[in-house]
Structures are given as structure tokens and as C-alpha cells.
Design a protein around this motif. Structure first.
Motif, short mmCIF file in Angstrom:
data_model
loop_
_atom_site.label_atom_id
_atom_site.label_comp_id
_atom_site.label_asym_id
_atom_site.label_seq_id
_atom_site.Cartn_x
_atom_site.Cartn_y
_atom_site.Cartn_z
N UNK A 180 -11.50 0.30 -2.49
CA UNK A 180 -11.81 -1.02 -1.95
C UNK A 180 -10.69 -2.01 -2.26
N UNK A 181 -10.21 -2.00 -3.51
CA UNK A 181 -9.09 -2.87 -3.88
C UNK A 181 -7.80 -2.46 -3.16
N UNK A 182 -7.63 -1.14 -2.95
CA UNK A 182 -6.44 -0.66 -2.26
C UNK A 182 -6.36 -1.22 -0.84
N UNK A 183 -7.50 -1.27 -0.15
CA UNK A 183 -7.54 -1.82 1.21
C UNK A 183 -7.13 -3.29 1.21
N UNK A 184 -7.63 -4.03 0.25
CA UNK A 184 -7.26 -5.45 0.14
C UNK A 184 -5.76 -5.62 -0.10
N UNK A 185 -5.21 -4.74 -0.94
CA UNK A 185 -3.77 -4.82 -1.26
C UNK A 185 -2.90 -4.58 -0.03
N UNK A 186 -3.22 -3.53 0.76
CA UNK A 186 -2.37 -3.21 1.90
C UNK A 186 -2.51 -4.23 3.02
N UNK A 187 -3.63 -4.99 3.01
CA UNK A 187 -3.79 -6.06 4.00
C UNK A 187 -2.94 -7.28 3.65
N UNK A 188 -2.61 -7.42 2.36
CA UNK A 188 -1.82 -8.58 1.92
C UNK A 188 -0.32 -8.29 1.85
N UNK A 189 0.05 -7.01 1.64
CA UNK A 189 1.47 -6.70 1.38
C UNK A 189 1.83 -5.34 1.99
N UNK A 190 3.08 -5.23 2.44
CA UNK A 190 3.55 -3.95 2.98
C UNK A 190 4.03 -3.05 1.84
N UNK A 191 3.68 -1.76 1.93
CA UNK A 191 4.06 -0.79 0.89
C UNK A 191 4.86 0.34 1.52
N UNK A 192 5.76 0.87 0.72
CA UNK A 192 6.55 2.02 1.16
C UNK A 192 5.81 3.33 0.93
N UNK A 193 4.84 3.31 0.02
CA UNK A 193 4.10 4.56 -0.27
C UNK A 193 2.86 4.21 -1.10
N UNK A 194 1.80 5.02 -0.92
CA UNK A 194 0.57 4.86 -1.70
C UNK A 194 0.32 6.14 -2.49
N UNK A 195 0.14 6.00 -3.81
CA UNK A 195 -0.32 7.12 -4.66
C UNK A 195 -1.82 6.96 -4.81
N UNK A 196 -2.59 7.86 -4.22
CA UNK A 196 -4.03 7.68 -4.09
C UNK A 196 -4.81 8.70 -4.93
N UNK A 197 -5.46 8.21 -5.99
CA UNK A 197 -6.36 9.09 -6.76
C UNK A 197 -7.55 9.43 -5.86
N UNK A 198 -8.12 10.60 -6.02
CA UNK A 198 -9.21 11.03 -5.13
C UNK A 198 -10.59 10.66 -5.65
N UNK A 199 -10.77 10.70 -6.96
CA UNK A 199 -12.09 10.41 -7.54
C UNK A 199 -12.11 8.99 -8.10
N UNK A 200 -12.83 8.10 -7.40
CA UNK A 200 -12.95 6.73 -7.86
C UNK A 200 -14.32 6.19 -7.46
N UNK A 201 -14.76 5.15 -8.15
CA UNK A 201 -16.03 4.53 -7.82
C UNK A 201 -15.88 3.69 -6.55
N UNK A 202 -17.03 3.26 -6.01
CA UNK A 202 -17.11 2.44 -4.80
C UNK A 202 -16.53 3.19 -3.60
N UNK A 203 -15.23 3.09 -3.39
CA UNK A 203 -14.59 3.79 -2.26
C UNK A 203 -13.58 4.78 -2.83
N UNK A 204 -13.79 6.10 -2.57
CA UNK A 204 -12.89 7.10 -3.15
C UNK A 204 -11.62 7.25 -2.31
N UNK A 205 -10.73 8.12 -2.75
CA UNK A 205 -9.43 8.28 -2.10
C UNK A 205 -9.52 8.77 -0.67
N UNK A 206 -10.47 9.67 -0.38
CA UNK A 206 -10.62 10.19 0.97
C UNK A 206 -11.08 9.09 1.93
N UNK A 207 -12.07 8.32 1.48
CA UNK A 207 -12.59 7.24 2.32
C UNK A 207 -11.52 6.17 2.58
N UNK A 208 -10.80 5.82 1.51
CA UNK A 208 -9.76 4.80 1.65
C UNK A 208 -8.67 5.26 2.61
#
Length: 508
Positions: free
Chosen positions: A415-443
Motif C-alpha cells: 500500500x505504501x509502495x503504491x503511494x511512493x510510485x505515485x509521488x516519485x519516479x523510480x528506476x527499480x523496485x525491490x519488492x518483498x512478497x510477504x507483507x501485511x495489507x497489500x503483499x508483493x504480488x498484489x502491489x
């Protein structure tokens, strides 16, 4: 014919009874009941006659499966009753044998049903037990690998700093024991895969000599540390390129060599590889691993491949007792053979025969690992790390920032990752798969599908997890991720995979 009629008659008895229950006539074929005696005193069943006489509509009645005592034995009869104007006629049909057979068949059927139900329940229990075990191992695997990632990662960072001799020694011990713990976790996962039938054998072409030389280099260092001799010999007639499961062959030899070094304090260890036979494109290779260690008692040899088998009281020798069980299962999976001989205080010898294939025509050279370089730009590359474990956050940030080419932002869930990419451009995302709220697959799914902006939807995403199963990698790629790295990881592997994805994106 007369004999058959007599046999049939002997199964039937006819009696006539007066309305007050006195036996008037009987042929005594079945029961020795006397004329003139009262039928009510013979069996409680006959009390029903007093009620049947009151029934004005029905004068014929049938009663199945009535039990009568007869000279210490029991007869099971069907009884017919007919009431006319002057007397009551009763016919007994003896079906004792038939009812006993039916009862036995019913009992056998019931027992069969019970056995089937018992097997069904046992099977259900075993399936639930297997599922619980696999889930338990998967959870333990995740829970241990996460802190282990931090330990091994920070040790690598620490090794690149200025350390005193004592600090270098302590760092070496931490790294060695952490790697040992890593190996134990791998053993647990492997034995679970083998037992559940999920272990896949993959046939690939590889340089056989490179495989053995890799083992030789690794164990030559250990041999030097223990001050023992280590020798390897490869039959020169073995083809350079062969087809087989390189990883499983390495695992078998690595486990056996590790075992040999563990139980050998002086003398030597040897790995001798010879060709058994070669037919058309098929090849059989023998691997002989011999040591001069403590050896195994004869009574223990039959159980040497059992899970958790340990035959030493020496607490300084660590291990789960799974290594040889894994070796035996892998050899079986590869359709090979393994034999062991040993003598206490003199050493142990393992002989393994494994089948391979080889290409008759000379194959193309092996492709080397491709080198990638970050785009030549003065700016640093911005990485979004999506990770909820604090120690892993710090480790990855430490590695990337110390590299000098990256800025790192942090999000603790999808969920926080989505907010971050909406505010700033990134060259790459390192995405953990197991997380609360919204996991890596959903994000990842949301990033790839919810935005028309190519900068957002096309950002390279690397899956980041402690699950080492091949299915997890496939799931990552299907979800839209570009690559996958497992915990624990090496610093250079993390930098390589990030560099690779950024370089590939820049080349598009």
C-alpha cells in the motif's frame, strides 16, 4: 428324487393348534413338541396367536427370522400362520444356514466398510499431517531465512571494513556458523520436497569437469585448514559435456564430501570418478568417496541412510542427520545406486553409480554469465525498497548506499509502495512478497495494470523472498515481476541483478 424331497421336508414342520393353544398335530421334523401340550409354554412368540384370532380381516400371517431353541441349538425360521374356522395351522420353514450365511456376509460387508472408512480416515490424517509438516517447514524456512539474510549480509559488509585480527577471526566464525545454519535449512526443505514428491529432476547440458573442479577448490581449502590430504581424480575418458541434473549431482557429492570431512581428523580423503560403461549416447559414471575417518560400526550400516540417523556421541560434530537420507533419495530419483562400506577407526567408502547422457556431436561452448553495466549518467539511480523487516531494510540500504550509485526510499508494505510510485519516479523496485495489507504480488499487479503512465507501469520490479522453490519464481514472473532473488543473498548477486534490470530497461 425321493431323497431330495425328504431333505426338503426335513426343513419344514407343520403343526395344528386349537384356539386355546393346545397342539393337536405335529410331524416333529424340526422340533420335538408333544401333542396335547400348550404351545404358549414353548416360546413367547406364540402369545401373538391370541391377538391374531381377534383380527377379522386377515387370516394368514407371515413372520420372518424367528429364533427357537432346539436341544441346545438355535434354529432360525420363517413362520406362516393360517387361521380357519376350527383350528390354527402353523408352518415352520428352517432357514438357519441361509440366515447365518447372510449374517456372515453382512458382517463381512460391515467390516469391509469399517476397514475402508478406517483407511479413508488414516489417509485423511496423513494428508493433513503432510500438509501441516510442509506448512510448518515453509514457515520455519521463511522465519529463519529472514534474520539469516541480515546476519550473512552484515558479515559481508563487515568484512569490507578495517578489522583487527581478532575481529576478522570472530567474523569468520559468525559467517561459517551462519552458512552451516543455511545448509541445515536447505536440508529440511529438500527432504520435505522429496517426501511430498515435489522434487523435480532437470536434465541439462553442463561441463562435467567444471562441476568437479568447483568441489575440489572448495574442499581443498577445508583440507588445508584441517591439515589433511584431499585428492580428486577424473577418468579422462569421460565426455566433456554431459546431460543430467547438475544441481542434484553436486548436492550428492557435496553432502558426501562434507560428511567425510566432518568425520575425518587425520589422513586423507579422495574423490575418484571413473566411467563404468558407454553405450550409444548413454553413460554410467562411478563416484568413489573414501576417507580415513572414524568409520561406522557394522550394525549401523543398515540404518546409515535413515532420516535423523546419528551414530556418534561427539557433540562437537554437528548436523541434523538428514544429509545421507537426502543423498539416498536423490540417487534413487536419478535411477542410480549407492553402496557404503566402513571399518571403525579406519574409514568409510561410498560408491555411487549414476546414469547420464552425452551428445555425440560437439556442442556449442557454454554461455558465460553476461556482464551488465549501469547506464553512463552522472545521476544516481533511485531504488524503492518494499520490505517490512527492519534488519533487512537496513542491510539492503547499507549495501546500495555504500555502492555509491543508488538512492534508496523505503515502503513497509504494498500500500505504501503504491503511494511512493505515485509521488516519485523510480528506476527499480525491490519488492518483498510477504507483507501485511497489500503483499508483493498484489502491489505488482496494481503497478502493472492500474496506470497508463509507462514510467510507473514499466518500472523494473525484482521479487524479494525467502522461499527458494522454483514455483515461487514462476509465480513472481507470472505476476509481472522482471526477476527474483532469494534470501539470504550475496552482496554481489544483489548488485548484479539490480544492474541487469536497470541496464535492460535503459536499452529498451
Amino acid at each position: 428324487m425321493k431323497s431330495e424331497a425328504l431333505q426338503f421336508d426335513q426343513k419344514i414342520q407343520l403343526i395344528t393348534v386349537s384356539f386355546d393353544g393346545i397342539i393337536k398335530e405335529t410331524d416333529n421334523n424340526l422340533f420335538d413338541w408333544k401333542k396335547g401340550s400348550s404351545i404358549y409354554g414353548i416360546h413367547p412368540f406364540f402369545e401373538i396367536l391370541t391377538h391374531l384370532q381377534d383380527d377379522q380381516d386377515t387370516k394368514e400371517f407371515s413372520f420372518p427370522c424367528i429364533h427357537f431353541e432346539n436341544n441346545g441349538s438355535e434354529n432360525i425360521c420363517d413362520v406362516s400362520v393360517k387361521i380357519d374356522l376350527s383350528e390354527i395351522a402353523i408352518v415352520f420353514f428352517d432357514y438357519t444356514n441361509k440366515y447365518n450365511e447372510l449374517n456372515q456376509s453382512a458382517q463381512q460387508r460391515n467390516e469391509s466398510i469399517l476397514i475402508s472408512k478406517e483407511l479413508e480416515l488414516k489417509n485423511k490424517f496423513l494428508l493433513e499431517k503432510e500438509e501441516f509438516k510442509n506448512n510448518f517447514i515453509a514457515n520455519i524456512n521463511h522465519e529463519i531465512r529472514t534474520p539469516l539474510t541480515s546476519i550473512l549480509g552484515f558479515v559481508e559488509v563487515l568484512e569490507k571494513t578495517k578489522l583487527s585480527f581478532d575481529q576478522e577471526e570472530l567474523t569468520r566464525i559468525i559467517k561459517r556458523d551462519s552458512q552451516h545454519l543455511h545448509a541445515l535449512i536447505d536440508d529440511m526443505v529438500d527432504i520435505s520436497k522429496i517426501e511430498s514428491g515435489k522434487l523435480k529432476i532437470v536434465e541439462e547440458r553442463f561441463v562435467f569437469k567444471d562441476l568437479i573442479e568447483g568441489l575440489n577448490e572448495a574442499y581443498a581449502i577445508i583440507a588445508e585448514e584441517k591439515n589433511i590430504s584431499f585428492e580428486t581424480h577424473i577418468d579422462p575418458n569421460i565426455q566433456e559435456y554431459i546431460l543430467g541434473d547438475r544441481m542434484r549431482v553436486y548436492q550428492i557429492l557435496n553432502n558426501l564430501l562434507n560428511n567425510a570431512f566432518k568425520f575425518t581428523e587425520e589422513g586423507k580423503i579422495s574423490l575418484v570418478i571413473t566411467k563404468n560403461y558407454q553405450r550409444t549416447n548413454k553413460l554410467s559414471i562411478n563416484f568413489k568417496i573414501e576417507d580415513t575417518g572414524m568409520g561406522i560400526l557394522e550394525e549401523h550400516l543398515d540404518h546409515i541412510f535413515d532420516r535423523f540417523a546419528r551414530f556418534t556421541e561427539n557433540k562437537q560434530i554437528s548436523g541434523t542427520g538428514l544429509g545421507l537420507a537426502i543423498v539416498k533419495n536423490l540417487v534413487d530419483k536419478l535411477n542410480g545406486e549407492i553402496k557404503v562400506s566402513s571399518e571403525p577407526e579406519k574409514g568409510t567408502t561410498f560408491n555411487i553409480k549414476l546414469p547420464f547422457k552425452f551428445e555425440i556431436t560437439k556442442p556449442a561452448p557454454e554461455r558465460k554469465k553476461k556482464k551488465y553495466f549501469l547506464p553512463d549518467t552522472k545521476k544516481k539511480f533511485r531504488i524503492l525498497l518494499v520490505e517490512d523487516e527492519e534488519t533487512t531494510q537496513y542491510l539492503v540500504m547499507k549495501i546500495l548506499i555504500s555502492h555509491g550509485s543508488f538512492y534508496v526510499d523505503l515502503a513497509i508494505n504494498g500500500e505504501e509502495a503504491i503511494k511512493c510510485i505515485e509521488r516519485r519516479n523510480y528506476d527499480l523496485v525491490l519488492m518483498d512478497l510477504r507483507m501485511s495489507k497489500v503483499d508483493g504480488y498484489q502491489a505488482t499487479h496494481m503497478i502493472r495494470n492500474n496506470y497508463g503512465d509507462e514510467v510507473i507501469s514499466g518500472v523494473p520490479i525484482i521479487g524479494f523472498t525467502s522461499n527458494t522453490q522454483e514455483s515461487e519464481r514462476d509465480k513472481c514472473l507470472r505476476s509481472g515481476m522482471d526477476d527474483f532473488i532469494t534470501k539470504p543473498f550475496k552482496r554481489e548477486d544483489l548488485i548484479y541483478i539490480i544492474t541487469k534490470q536497470i541496464a535492460k530497461k535503459a536499452a529498451d
